[in-house]
Design an enzyme around this catalytic site. Structure first.
Site, PDB file in Angstrom:
ATOM      1  N   ASP A 134       0.779  -1.043  -0.010  1.00 54.91           N
ATOM      2  CA  ASP A 134      -0.041   0.140   0.023  1.00 54.91           C
ATOM      3  C   ASP A 134       0.791   1.221   0.049  1.00 54.91           C
ATOM      4  OD1 ASP A 134      -1.592   2.358   1.459  1.00 54.91           O
ATOM      5  OD2 ASP A 134      -3.060   0.882   0.997  1.00 54.91           O
ATOM      6  N   TRP A 163      -5.874   1.212  -0.032  1.00 53.71           N
ATOM      7  CA  TRP A 163      -5.777   0.245  -1.179  1.00 53.71           C
ATOM      8  C   TRP A 163      -5.728  -1.392  -0.686  1.00 53.71           C
ATOM      9  CZ3 TRP A 163      -7.591   3.111  -4.578  1.00 53.71           C
ATOM     10  CH2 TRP A 163      -7.341   4.330  -4.600  1.00 53.71           C
ATOM     11  N   ASP A 164      -5.012  -1.501   0.379  1.00 51.61           N
ATOM     12  CA  ASP A 164      -5.024  -2.911   0.843  1.00 51.61           C
ATOM     13  C   ASP A 164      -6.534  -3.179   1.497  1.00 51.61           C
ATOM     14  OD1 ASP A 164      -2.445  -3.819   1.114  1.00 51.61           O
ATOM     15  OD2 ASP A 164      -1.952  -2.869   2.985  1.00 51.61           O
ATOM     16  N   LEU A 165      -7.082  -2.415   1.959  1.00 50.97           N
ATOM     17  CA  LEU A 165      -8.576  -2.350   2.508  1.00 50.97           C
ATOM     18  C   LEU A 165      -9.448  -2.597   1.254  1.00 50.97           C
ATOM     19  CD1 LEU A 165      -8.479  -0.067   5.141  1.00 50.97           C
ATOM     20  CD2 LEU A 165      -8.249  -2.408   5.681  1.00 50.97           C
ATOM     21  N   GLY A 168      -8.662  -6.365  -0.475  1.00 49.53           N
ATOM     22  CA  GLY A 168      -9.046  -7.460   0.537  1.00 49.53           C
ATOM     23  C   GLY A 168     -10.668  -7.440   0.103  1.00 49.53           C
TER      24      GLY A 168
END
Lengths: 412, 412
Positions: A134, A163-165, A168
């Site tokens: 991220d 962006w990770d969230l 996911g």
């Protein structure tokens, strides 16, 4: 316990935020999520923030409700075990979520030989196969350039790994879509997402790619202002700071009415010969609007107007640190049915959220804590990999697998 | 065209970011997504950024590939039409995504009388029913307090509406989970999400709620540093800025090797009597590590080390504005199979992304542009609401519905 994905089994091999979050989201909807890790724990097993005894609050947060299997992946036998768990039979099993870039035994071509209808969702860094996190994707796509106080020279990255969230959550919906397809057509597949593509697509969805191509526009920093309409933060007499929104016409009219600034706003509109009901006009004139509103807030404590603002249905909030929010906002406590007090072994007792959605068919389900590393090794080797007790004992004795009990034993 | 959710039909009544994004994500996986709007367009029909002729790039970005129906919702007949479209028969239909807070005719109790197995996903502001937007939720949960340069006094909100984007993706997976349940058990349901709960749950998942309860910790601003391990931005001799990551042991060793700073790092560890292979130690010593690395970057242009960094597999990136990224980074162009050049009527031709995931079973699908407002009114009234041509003509004549053609006619 009766949850919406009950009966589904997903195997997860992951680190960092996105894929652990994806597995946990599925687990919180009732899927059996089996996470495998190296004997010593994966790359994020000790990630900050930590509890006083060194256990990771981050890891505990992202692995709630999963089963944990600890396997020596350097050994051929360990790798075979993991393949066997991933490809175990069952109509609602045979799903694998991963961001581990392990070539060969863990790739789709190899695993799908053992189970033809495998659904595998892989999250990679970028489409060139380069590692990205991220913190590298975000600078590369420009959000830090448009974040921060107006005129501030340097890029400012948000503390939230957005962006990770997002990636996911996209992994979750991609897996569910692929499983739906398998249910109808019998075919498995590999689904590949990259963190960089998730970010690039999202920026485009928000109109930012078109804005460059069509307008050659560079969005500048605008502090805490709401882009494109009116929304601004104000410091109040009590020292507190509020965010107020005048995005829709209704919100804008409410804000003007609540602050009694209608005449001044009319004069402002007249001076510029514009129609303030056009949200873009409010954006263009935001500094002058703010100059009109600022004295109103500066003269009042938040408690002076909070009741009126709520009664009028204004869209607004108070700036709080996370510590203040957790301490003061009932939404972070058991007053909110999403949260339950949970004992996380080795860490302590604190409010833990379940899945954010309330599913009418199932109601809220109390969240489960994260497992100890390897807590479910024996159970999964028996129930999923279908090994005999003798085989399982040998694997523990040979150090191919571990569990909290067996680790202690072998250390003794 | 052959996409993974082909055959599914979802009706969307929405504004802002989250729910439009959810509908678009489903549309980009092949679902038929029918968006309904007021005759004059919904609350976000004119949201910035705009194209030169005033059309919204934002709206176009978030409504790609949908069908659009324009209906006078103030009329009883218009409201009945929408109910009829939402509850139309079909095993893969009867799904409704919304964030419009319309009580009565559009709520689950009423709609599910017309179709018992309706799946409805509603996104609200907060659990008290108060209106909330990303710009108010984010200050309330504390991210702006931990974002920004170290020591900066004021909260800094990111320009990215992360909570909206996460909530939209959760709406997608919640809908797919509820549809899966319906397929197995025949029962529909209402699924309720709130933007505030999405944010509160996510903060807890990341360990931040536990960090307050267990450690009474307040996370401070740390500029662009990667929290909990090592990652930092550096200005180079060319004036460019890079982000480099030393999160995992492998990344850290690579960074030290690439910059030839091994001896200095050893001295630093010795001076503090710590083990730099502990990622938390790297976080604690980040300022001293940065002081060692900064001169190395200050003496070099990005082009001097970019090749080596990539060859060594380092995790790093260059800070770019979105304009620079869109202009310079091939990931934002047709070199990336996710993007296709698309003509968005009334706006122009520019690269537009499809769904970020590559589904092995279906391959990449060229994205479709956003519809003109009401472009599919006639088709949907016929094919979905099953009205006769005579009935449809009357609805157009009475101004209950509109389409680009019929609007022109009645204006003439």
């Amino acid at each position: 316990m009766n949850k919406i994905l009950k009966g589904m089994r997903v195997v997860e091999g992951s680190a960092f935020v996105a894929v652990p979050l994806a597995g946990m989201t599925l687990a919180q909807m009732g899927a059996e999520v089996i996470r495998f890790d190296r004997l010593e724990g994966g790359l994020d097993y000790g990630r900050w923030p930590l509890a006083p005894d060194g256990q990771s609050l981050f890891w505990a947060g992202l692995n709630k409700g999963k089963k944990s299997v600890a396997v020596n992946m350097r050994s051929r036998e360990g790798r075979e075990l993991i393949s066997r768990i991933i490809t175990a039979p069952g109509p609602d099993a045979g799903m694998f979520l991963t961001n581990l870039r392990v070539r060969g035994w863990m790739d789709y071509a190899t695993l799908s030989k053992k189970r033809k209808d495998l659904v595998m969702v892989s999250l990679l860094g970028d489409r060139e196969g380069r590692p990205q996190v991220d913190y590298t994707v975000n600078p590369a796509i420009g959000v830090p350039h448009m974040t921060g106080p107006e005129g501030h020279a340097d890029p400012v990255a948000s503390a939230l790994p957005a962006w990770d969230l997002i990636a996911g959550n996209l992994a979750v919906s991609s897996l569910l879509a692929a499983e739906r397809h398998r249910l109808r057509h019998g075919a498995g597949q590999e689904v590949v997402l990259t963190l960089k593509d998730v970010a690039a697509a999202t920026m485009a969805h928000l109109g930012l790619v078109g804005d460059v191509h069509v307008n050659d526009n560079e969005r500048a920093k605008s502090g805490n202002a709401l882009y494109g309409a009116y929304g601004q933060d104000f410091v109040c007499a009590c020292g507190g700071r509020v965010m107020v929104i005048g995005l829709t016409q209704r919100q804008w009219e409410g804000l003007v009415k609540a602050t009694g600034t209608g005449d001044q706003m009319k004069l402002l509109a007249k001076r510029h010969n514009v129609d303030m009901s056009d949200e873009g006009v409010r954006w263009t004139l935001r500094h002058e609007i703010t100059a009109i509103l600022a004295p109103w807030f500066a003269e009042r404590r938040i408690e002076d107007f909070a009741g009126d603002f709520n009664a009028m249905g204004l869209t607004w909030s108070v700036f709080r640190s996370t510590r203040e929010a957790v301490r003061e906002d009932p939404d972070f406590s058991e007053a909110n049915p999403m949260f339950s007090m949970i004992e996380q072994p080795g860490i302590g007792r604190f409010p833990v959220p379940g899945h954010p959605a309330a599913f009418g068919s199932h109601g809220r389900v109390r969240p489960a804590p994260a497992p100890a590393l390897g807590a479910n090794t024996e159970e999964v080797l028996g129930d999923v990999a279908r090994l005999s007790d003798t085989e399982i004992s040998r694997l523990f004795d040979d150090g191919i697998v571990a569990s909290p009990d067996h680790r202690k034993k072998s250390a003794a």
